[in-house]
Design a protein around this motif. Sequence first.
Motif, PDB file in Angstrom:
ATOM      1  N   SER A 226     -80.071 -43.222  44.826  1.00 19.10           N
ATOM      2  CA  SER A 226     -81.029 -44.107  45.493  1.00 19.10           C
ATOM      3  C   SER A 226     -80.455 -44.476  46.854  1.00 19.10           C
ATOM      4  O   SER A 226     -79.326 -44.962  46.951  1.00 19.10           O
ATOM      5  N   ILE A 227     -81.240 -44.255  47.918  1.00 17.92           N
ATOM      6  CA  ILE A 227     -80.763 -44.417  49.286  1.00 17.92           C
ATOM      7  C   ILE A 227     -81.513 -45.549  49.979  1.00 17.92           C
ATOM      8  O   ILE A 227     -82.742 -45.653  49.876  1.00 17.92           O
ATOM      9  N   LEU A 228     -80.775 -46.380  50.715  1.00 16.73           N
ATOM     10  CA  LEU A 228     -81.361 -47.370  51.605  1.00 16.73           C
ATOM     11  C   LEU A 228     -81.163 -46.875  53.029  1.00 16.73           C
ATOM     12  O   LEU A 228     -80.034 -46.793  53.514  1.00 16.73           O
ATOM     13  N   LEU A 229     -82.256 -46.489  53.690  1.00 19.15           N
ATOM     14  CA  LEU A 229     -82.222 -45.972  55.053  1.00 19.15           C
ATOM     15  C   LEU A 229     -82.501 -47.128  56.007  1.00 19.15           C
ATOM     16  O   LEU A 229     -83.582 -47.714  55.985  1.00 19.15           O
ATOM     17  N   VAL A 230     -81.517 -47.479  56.837  1.00 18.70           N
ATOM     18  CA  VAL A 230     -81.587 -48.692  57.657  1.00 18.70           C
ATOM     19  C   VAL A 230     -81.823 -48.355  59.127  1.00 18.70           C
ATOM     20  O   VAL A 230     -81.191 -47.455  59.678  1.00 18.70           O
ATOM     21  N   ASP A 231     -82.742 -49.113  59.747  1.00 21.89           N
ATOM     22  CA  ASP A 231     -83.034 -48.941  61.169  1.00 21.89           C
ATOM     23  C   ASP A 231     -83.404 -50.297  61.760  1.00 21.89           C
ATOM     24  O   ASP A 231     -83.590 -51.276  61.031  1.00 21.89           O
ATOM     25  N   ASP A 232     -83.523 -50.336  63.090  1.00 20.78           N
ATOM     26  CA  ASP A 232     -83.897 -51.597  63.732  1.00 20.78           C
ATOM     27  C   ASP A 232     -85.407 -51.803  63.730  1.00 20.78           C
ATOM     28  O   ASP A 232     -85.903 -52.846  63.335  1.00 20.78           O
ATOM     29  N   VAL A 233     -86.155 -50.791  64.179  1.00 21.16           N
ATOM     30  CA  VAL A 233     -87.607 -50.917  64.303  1.00 21.16           C
ATOM     31  C   VAL A 233     -88.284 -49.689  63.722  1.00 21.16           C
ATOM     32  O   VAL A 233     -87.853 -48.564  63.943  1.00 21.16           O
ATOM     33  N   MET A 234     -89.366 -49.916  62.992  1.00 23.00           N
ATOM     34  CA  MET A 234     -90.210 -48.828  62.516  1.00 23.00           C
ATOM     35  C   MET A 234     -91.539 -48.924  63.253  1.00 23.00           C
ATOM     36  O   MET A 234     -92.215 -49.949  63.200  1.00 23.00           O
ATOM     37  N   THR A 235     -91.882 -47.848  63.954  1.00 20.96           N
ATOM     38  CA  THR A 235     -93.141 -47.833  64.703  1.00 20.96           C
ATOM     39  C   THR A 235     -94.169 -47.010  63.939  1.00 20.96           C
ATOM     40  O   THR A 235     -95.032 -47.539  63.263  1.00 20.96           O
ATOM     41  N   THR A 236     -94.080 -45.698  64.028  1.00 23.19           N
ATOM     42  CA  THR A 236     -95.055 -44.842  63.344  1.00 23.19           C
ATOM     43  C   THR A 236     -94.637 -44.485  61.928  1.00 23.19           C
ATOM     44  O   THR A 236     -95.476 -44.178  61.095  1.00 23.19           O
ATOM     45  N   GLY A 237     -93.342 -44.499  61.646  1.00 24.85           N
ATOM     46  CA  GLY A 237     -92.852 -44.094  60.334  1.00 24.85           C
ATOM     47  C   GLY A 237     -92.573 -42.608  60.217  1.00 24.85           C
ATOM     48  O   GLY A 237     -92.028 -42.155  59.217  1.00 24.85           O
ATOM     49  N   ALA A 238     -92.932 -41.824  61.260  1.00 31.43           N
ATOM     50  CA  ALA A 238     -92.763 -40.371  61.167  1.00 31.43           C
ATOM     51  C   ALA A 238     -91.288 -39.981  61.097  1.00 31.43           C
ATOM     52  O   ALA A 238     -90.908 -39.114  60.299  1.00 31.43           O
ATOM     53  N   SER A 239     -90.445 -40.612  61.909  1.00 28.61           N
ATOM     54  CA  SER A 239     -89.019 -40.268  61.904  1.00 28.61           C
ATOM     55  C   SER A 239     -88.380 -40.622  60.568  1.00 28.61           C
ATOM     56  O   SER A 239     -87.603 -39.829  60.013  1.00 28.61           O
TER      57      SER A 239
END
Length: 209
Positions: free
Chosen positions: A168-181
Amino acid sequence: ADSHTALLCTACLNDLPKHDGLQSRQCGEPEIEDPLCPECRKNAPHYDRVIAHFRYEFPVDRIIHALKYGHQLPIAQWLGEHLLAHPEIGGHDYIIPMPLHPERLRERGFNQSIEIARIVSQQSKQPLLLDSLKRTRPTLPQTRLSPKERLANVRGAFECTTDLTGRSILLVDDVMTTGASRGECARVLKLHGAQRVTVAVAARAIKHD
């Protein structure tokens, strides 16, 4: 708590646009009464869940801009601590930060997603994998592209170097815009065995009619 107080007073903190209320469980799009929004039912993303603390609106957008382009690294700790308030942030086998292309990393000097993920990892006691997911080519900014162009833009832009079978993976980012990446990253992680991918972002951009 100290970092919260140092960055903003309580009144200002309470005025920030929170990402809460009814929302699609999978993509996090708000004001959805059903568990899944129509888009998730039609074209389900490869990730299983989105956790977002703020809406990417003023003044949160300025705060994150100060982190990314003003090198205000204490903001990363502040954002990470807010994410830790969500019960579903725990219970994962690994935390993986959203990777930057090496050229962008050299320009900026740091990866803000790593800095946020480091706080989440340290305080939640979940292992942080820094080199398992890599961005292999630069991509165009997503915001000015159509949905189809966004998917094509990030297709094949990431690679995974770790066997994640059953994890199970937690993928962390600052901002999600479109979600495509994040969707493309989740697709790659699942190709390498990940059983579940949860996306955790400090802020989510919201579609406005």
